[in-house]
Design an enzyme around this catalytic site. Structure first.
Site, PDB file in Angstrom:
ATOM      1  N   LYS A  87       0.863  -1.176   0.000  1.00 47.75           N
ATOM      2  CA  LYS A  87       0.000   0.000   0.000  1.00 47.75           C
ATOM      3  C   LYS A  87       0.895   1.220   0.000  1.00 47.75           C
ATOM      4  O   LYS A  87       1.961   1.222   0.615  1.00 47.75           O
ATOM      5  CB  LYS A  87      -0.856   0.043   1.279  1.00 47.75           C
ATOM      6  CG  LYS A  87      -2.104   0.878   1.122  1.00 47.75           C
ATOM      7  CD  LYS A  87      -3.187   0.034   0.468  1.00 47.75           C
ATOM      8  CE  LYS A  87      -4.533   0.684   0.503  1.00 47.75           C
ATOM      9  NZ  LYS A  87      -5.578  -0.306   0.178  1.00 47.75           N
ATOM     10  N   GLY A 190     -20.707   6.014   4.945  1.00 44.34           N
ATOM     11  CA  GLY A 190     -19.846   6.517   3.874  1.00 44.34           C
ATOM     12  C   GLY A 190     -20.495   6.317   2.522  1.00 44.34           C
ATOM     13  O   GLY A 190     -20.662   5.186   2.074  1.00 44.34           O
ATOM     14  N   GLY A 192     -19.363   7.397  -0.409  1.00 43.66           N
ATOM     15  CA  GLY A 192     -18.354   7.773  -1.405  1.00 43.66           C
ATOM     16  C   GLY A 192     -18.389   6.837  -2.598  1.00 43.66           C
ATOM     17  O   GLY A 192     -19.444   6.357  -3.002  1.00 43.66           O
ATOM     18  N   VAL A 194     -17.378   3.677  -3.217  1.00 45.93           N
ATOM     19  CA  VAL A 194     -17.945   2.336  -3.061  1.00 45.93           C
ATOM     20  C   VAL A 194     -19.310   2.409  -2.377  1.00 45.93           C
ATOM     21  O   VAL A 194     -20.290   1.811  -2.850  1.00 45.93           O
ATOM     22  CB  VAL A 194     -17.006   1.430  -2.228  1.00 45.93           C
ATOM     23  CG1 VAL A 194     -17.627   0.040  -2.082  1.00 45.93           C
ATOM     24  CG2 VAL A 194     -15.639   1.330  -2.875  1.00 45.93           C
TER      25      VAL A 194
HETATM   26  N1  PHE Z   1      -8.279   0.373  -3.016  1.00 45.64           N
HETATM   27  C1  PHE Z   1      -8.041  -0.942  -3.542  1.00 45.64           C
HETATM   28  C2  PHE Z   1      -8.083  -1.947  -2.392  1.00 45.64           C
HETATM   29  O1  PHE Z   1      -7.952  -1.605  -1.223  1.00 45.64           O
HETATM   30  C3  PHE Z   1      -6.724  -0.959  -4.216  1.00 45.64           C
HETATM   31  C4  PHE Z   1      -6.717  -1.268  -5.666  1.00 45.64           C
HETATM   32  C5  PHE Z   1      -7.759  -1.025  -6.501  1.00 45.64           C
HETATM   33  C6  PHE Z   1      -5.601  -1.860  -6.182  1.00 45.64           C
HETATM   34  C7  PHE Z   1      -7.720  -1.389  -7.818  1.00 45.64           C
HETATM   35  C8  PHE Z   1      -5.541  -2.233  -7.514  1.00 45.64           C
HETATM   36  C9  PHE Z   1      -6.613  -1.971  -8.329  1.00 45.64           C
HETATM   37  O2  PHE Z   1      -8.296  -3.122  -2.605  1.00 45.64           O
END
Ligand code: PHE
Length: 361
Positions: A87, A190, A192, A194
């Site tokens: 990350k 939330g 947002g 998602v």
């Molecule tokens: N935000 C996504 C997650 O936590 C990270 C991600 C999204 C990585 C799309 C690659 C492609 O899973």
């Protein structure tokens, strides 16, 4: 003196982390700190989103990267994907002007390219597919989820929401005997990327949706324009509902909030929902069924990586997300019940079996 104390805490954060490598960059022109935490490359090249926001201090930013990267390792492992967990956190000093933000993203892209494939990234809290387009100008080919116009898979939000929606239906089946959200109350924390998409799916399927949000614009959209019941953030945890769906930030399930919950299940997209492992036991003791975050929220990575690296169509991606999350959650709920452990422990065991090849029962 102060500097010594600061470094002292950063070093204990790193000592207590069981991941592989952290890349640290202090971006002088913007004053941002960049942390790329590569937790594990055991199953393949490490991937994970880029979170970009302001943090109270630099330690908090590093800690977020460390914790989130571990979650990505479990996410890929549990969903059976050949990637390691990582990350990135870009800790910005307040709001950046558009140009300095673009320049920062380009320098960040160049750093990713320098790493030569150690780390791949997509969007997370605070970044979008448009940002991925900018990062890719210097960071290609290691950037996923660029806009569709630029040849990427686009926004992972709806795919993540599809997976969470699948999980919520599955939970309804286990709890109420019918795999349907019709007339069930779902509280989404939330609205947002998602959460907003999930709200749409739930409403279409006949659920009674309530939402909690801190952003004024989103409150206006969902409360005033769409007519959803708005729950003030101070009342989120104590509001009665069938399913509580945390789709905002992490650590929302803790010693303080869990005793107040009046739901039958927790199933949402936020990463790192449990503050500590003890919180899984707390939920179980209250009779609340918990869908482990990194299992139920894997839809974005499953769909996006499938589309970009394996050539899936959007329909195929949707189908695979549903099938994968169903299979994994079913297995986790079954083994948790059979072995008398928390669903979190059962998920961890599934992830460990893929990571270390132990026989999964
Ligand atoms: N935000 C996504 C997650 O936590 C990270 C991600 C999204 C990585 C799309 C690659 C492609 O899973």
């Amino acid at each position: 003196m102060e500097r010594g104390v600061t470094l002292g805490r950063m070093d204990s954060l790193l000592k207590d982390w069981d991941g592989e490598t952290v890349i640290v960059r202090h971006d002088k022109p913007s004053g941002a700190w960049i942390f790329i935490a590569v937790h594990s490359t055991r199953l393949g090249p490490a991937a994970g989103g880029t979170r970009m926001k302001a943090y109270p201090d630099v330690q908090a930013a590093l800690l977020d990267a460390l914790r989130l990267s571990e979650g990505m390792t479990f996410k890929f492992a549990a969903s059976g994907m050949p990637f390691g967990g990582a990350k990135a956190v870009v800790a910005i000093p307040g709001n950046l002007e558009r140009e300095s933000r673009t320049a920062l993203l380009q320098r960040y892209g160049a750093l990713i390219r320098q790493l030569g494939g150690l780390f791949r990234t997509g969007p997370d809290v605070g970044t979008t597919p448009d940002d991925m387009d900018v990062i890719a100008t210097t960071g290609a080919p290691y950037i996923v989820s660029r806009t569709v116009g630029a040849g990427g898979a686009g926004d992972p939000g709806p795919l993540t929401a599809r997976g969470v929606f699948t999980g919520i239906k599955l939970l309804c089946g286990r709890l109420f005997g019918v795999e349907s959200v019709s007339n069930r109350t779902v509280l989404v924390q939330g609205a947002g990327d998602v959460g907003g998409s999930l709200i749409g799916m739930l409403r279409e399927a006949g659920a009674e949706v309530q939402f909690s949000e801190v952003n004024d614009g989103l409150i206006r959209t969902f409360r005033d324009e769409l007519g959803l019941r708005y729950v003030h953030p101070s009342a989120t945890y104590s509001t009665e509902c069938d399913i509580f769906a945390p789709c905002a930030l992490g650590a929302v399930l803790n010693a303080e909030t869990i005793p107040r919950l009046k739901c039958r299940a927790v199933a949402g997209s936020a990463n790192n929902q449990l503050e500590t492992q003890a919180d899984a036991e707390r939920l179980r003791a209250m009779g609340i069924l918990y869908a482990p975050d990194y299992v139920i929220n894997a839809g974005g990575v499953i769909g996006v990586l499938g589309m970009e690296l394996q050539g899936w169509t959007r329909d195929k991606a949707d189908g695979e997300v549903v099938a994968n999350i169903r299979r994994n959650l079913d297995q986790i709920f079954e083994s948790a019940a059979a072995e008398g452990v928390t669903t979190d422990a059962a998920a961890r065991k599934l992830a460990d079996s893929r990571l270390f090849g132990a026989v999964s029962r």
